[in-house]
Write an enzyme that holds these catalytic residues in place. Structure first.
Site, PDB file in Angstrom:
ATOM      1  N   ASP A   1      -0.422   5.121   0.742  1.00  0.00           N
ATOM      2  CA  ASP A   1      -0.805   6.136   1.721  1.00  0.00           C
ATOM      3  C   ASP A   1      -0.786   5.564   3.144  1.00  0.00           C
ATOM      4  O   ASP A   1      -1.510   4.616   3.439  1.00  0.00           O
ATOM      5  CB  ASP A   1      -2.210   6.640   1.359  1.00  0.00           C
ATOM      6  CG  ASP A   1      -2.535   7.973   2.008  1.00  0.00           C
ATOM      7  OD1 ASP A   1      -1.720   8.479   2.801  1.00  0.00           O
ATOM      8  OD2 ASP A   1      -3.615   8.506   1.707  1.00  0.00           O
TER       9      ASP A   1
ATOM     10  N   ASP B   1      -2.026  -0.692   6.007  1.00  0.00           N
ATOM     11  CA  ASP B   1      -2.392  -0.098   7.302  1.00  0.00           C
ATOM     12  C   ASP B   1      -3.887   0.012   7.543  1.00  0.00           C
ATOM     13  O   ASP B   1      -4.303   0.363   8.639  1.00  0.00           O
ATOM     14  CB  ASP B   1      -1.779   1.306   7.430  1.00  0.00           C
ATOM     15  CG  ASP B   1      -2.433   2.305   6.474  1.00  0.00           C
ATOM     16  OD1 ASP B   1      -2.681   1.936   5.306  1.00  0.00           O
ATOM     17  OD2 ASP B   1      -2.720   3.426   6.908  1.00  0.00           O
TER      18      ASP B   1
ATOM     19  N   ASP C   1       0.857  -1.182   0.000  1.00  0.00           N
ATOM     20  CA  ASP C   1       0.000   0.000   0.000  1.00  0.00           C
ATOM     21  C   ASP C   1       0.899   1.239   0.000  1.00  0.00           C
ATOM     22  O   ASP C   1       2.092   1.166   0.334  1.00  0.00           O
ATOM     23  CB  ASP C   1      -0.866  -0.053   1.268  1.00  0.00           C
ATOM     24  CG  ASP C   1      -1.650   1.216   1.488  1.00  0.00           C
ATOM     25  OD1 ASP C   1      -2.317   1.661   0.536  1.00  0.00           O
ATOM     26  OD2 ASP C   1      -1.597   1.767   2.610  1.00  0.00           O
TER      27      ASP C   1
HETATM   28 MG   LIG Z   1      -3.118   3.121   3.459  1.00  0.00          MG
END
Ligand SMILES: [Mg+2]
Length: 273
Positions: free
Chosen positions: A12, A215, A10
Site C-alpha cells: 500500500d 513508505d 511494502d
Molecule cells: Mg505502505
C-alpha cells in the site's frame, strides 16, 4: 558476476498506488525482475488471503510476509514447503511470529470505548470497502486476519498512550499508510525479513544483496534490515521521518516511484537488461 538481489516490498503506497491500488507504474520493472528470476517478497500489513490473490495477479510464486511481520507464508506447492520451521497455517504453510487474532481482539474490545477505536472486527464488509477503497472480494480477504487488528481513532488519535497501555500485555501499536495496527510487541517487518533472507541464504549458499522498499513507519524495521533501503514519499509528496545509512529516496510515491527505484538498482547491480 552479478550480485543476486532479493527484493522486499511494502504494498500500500509503495508497489501499489495509495489511491486505486494500481501497479501500472511498476509493470516494466516487474517484467524485468521476472526475466532476471529475481525474487520479490511482498512484505505487507495485508492478510494471507489478500496477498495470495495479488500474487496470482502478478504471476508471483514466492514466500510472502503478512500483517506487519506476523507470519511468513508460502503459496501452495512452493519448494520450501516442509522445510524446518514451516507448519500448516490456515490454507497454506507458514511460520508464525504474531499473537493470534482472537487474543488481539479481546484486548482491543477492552480498550475500544476508552480510546474511541474502530477496528476491522467492528466493521461490515461495506465499511471496509469504503475506508480502504478495495473491491468487495478484496475487502472480504482483508477481514480474514491472523495476527493484527487494523483500526482508526474516531476522535483524537492517541497512539503513544495506547501503545504504552497495551505493552503490559506484550502488544504494541504501529502506523501504516491508512490504519494503525494492534499486534504483538515482538512483531515487525524487519524480523520477518531477516528470517526470510536466512531461508534464501541457506537455499543458495551465497550472500544475497537485499533491497527493501516502503513508505511508512511500519516499514522502518524492514528498511533497517536490508542492504539497500528505499523510502518512497507519501501521497502528499513528503517523506516519513527516517534516517538510515545508505537510504535512497524514490522520486515519486506509489508504483511510479517503485518502478523507477527498482530499475535504477537493477541498472547498478545487474548486467542484463
Ligand atoms: Mg505502505
Amino acid at each position: 558476476m552479478d550480485a543476486p538481489l532479493l527484493i522486499f516490498s511494502d504494498l500500500d503506497g509503495t508497489l501499489l498506488d495509495h489511491q486505486g491500488y494500481s501497479y501500472a507504474g511498476a509493470e516494466q520493472a516487474l517484467a524485468r525482475l521476472r526475466r532476471l528470476h529475481c525474487p520479490l517478497i511482498l512484505t505487507s500489513s495485508k492478510t494471507c488471503a489478500e496477498i495470495l490473490g495479488l500474487q496470482r495477479r502478478l504471476g508471483l510464486h514466492e514466500p510472502f510476509i503478512v500483517e506487519n511481520g506476523g507470519g511468513i507464508f508460502l503459496p501452495p506447492g512452493h519448494p520450501l514447503e516442509g522445510r524446518a520451521g514451516f507448519a500448516p497455517l490456515g490454507e497454506c504453510q507458514g511460520i508464525r511470529f504474531g499473537t493470534p487474532y482472537a487474543t488481539l481482539r479481546a484486548v482491543f474490545e477492552g480498550l475500544r470505548g476508552a480510546y474511541g477505536l474502530r477496528g476491522f472486527g467492528d466493521m461490515t464488509t461495506a465499511e471496509i470497502m469504503e475506508r480502504t477503497g478495495l473491491p468487495r472480494e478484496e475487502a472480504v480477504a482483508a477481514a480474514r486476519r491472523d495476527f493484527s487488528e487494523p483500526f482508526v481513532f474516531l476522535g483524537e488519535p492517541r497512539p503513544a498512550e495506547l501503545a504504552a497501555q497495551v505493552a503490559a500485555q506484550g502488544l504494541t501499536v504501529t502506523r501504516g499508510g491508512r490504519f494503525f495496527h494492534l499486534m504483538s510487541a515482538g512483531q515487525d517487518k524487519g524480523r520477518a525479513v531477516v528470517a526470510t533472507t536466512r531461508l534464501f541464504q541457506a537455499g543458495r549458499g551465497s550472500e544475497w544483496v537485499t533491497v527493501g522498499l516502503g513508505d511508512a513507519e511500519n516499514d522502518f524495521p524492514m528498511l533497517a534490515a536490508v542492504t539497500l533501503p528505499v523510502l518512497l514519499p507519501r501521497p502528499d509528496g513528503g517523506y516519513a521521518d527516517l534516517d538510515l545509512p545508505g537510504l535512497r529516496k524514490a522520486a515519486w510515491p506509489g508504483s511510479r516511484g517503485w518502478g523507477a527505484a527498482v530499475m535504477g538498482i537493477l541498472d547498478e547491480y545487474t548486467s542484463l537488461a
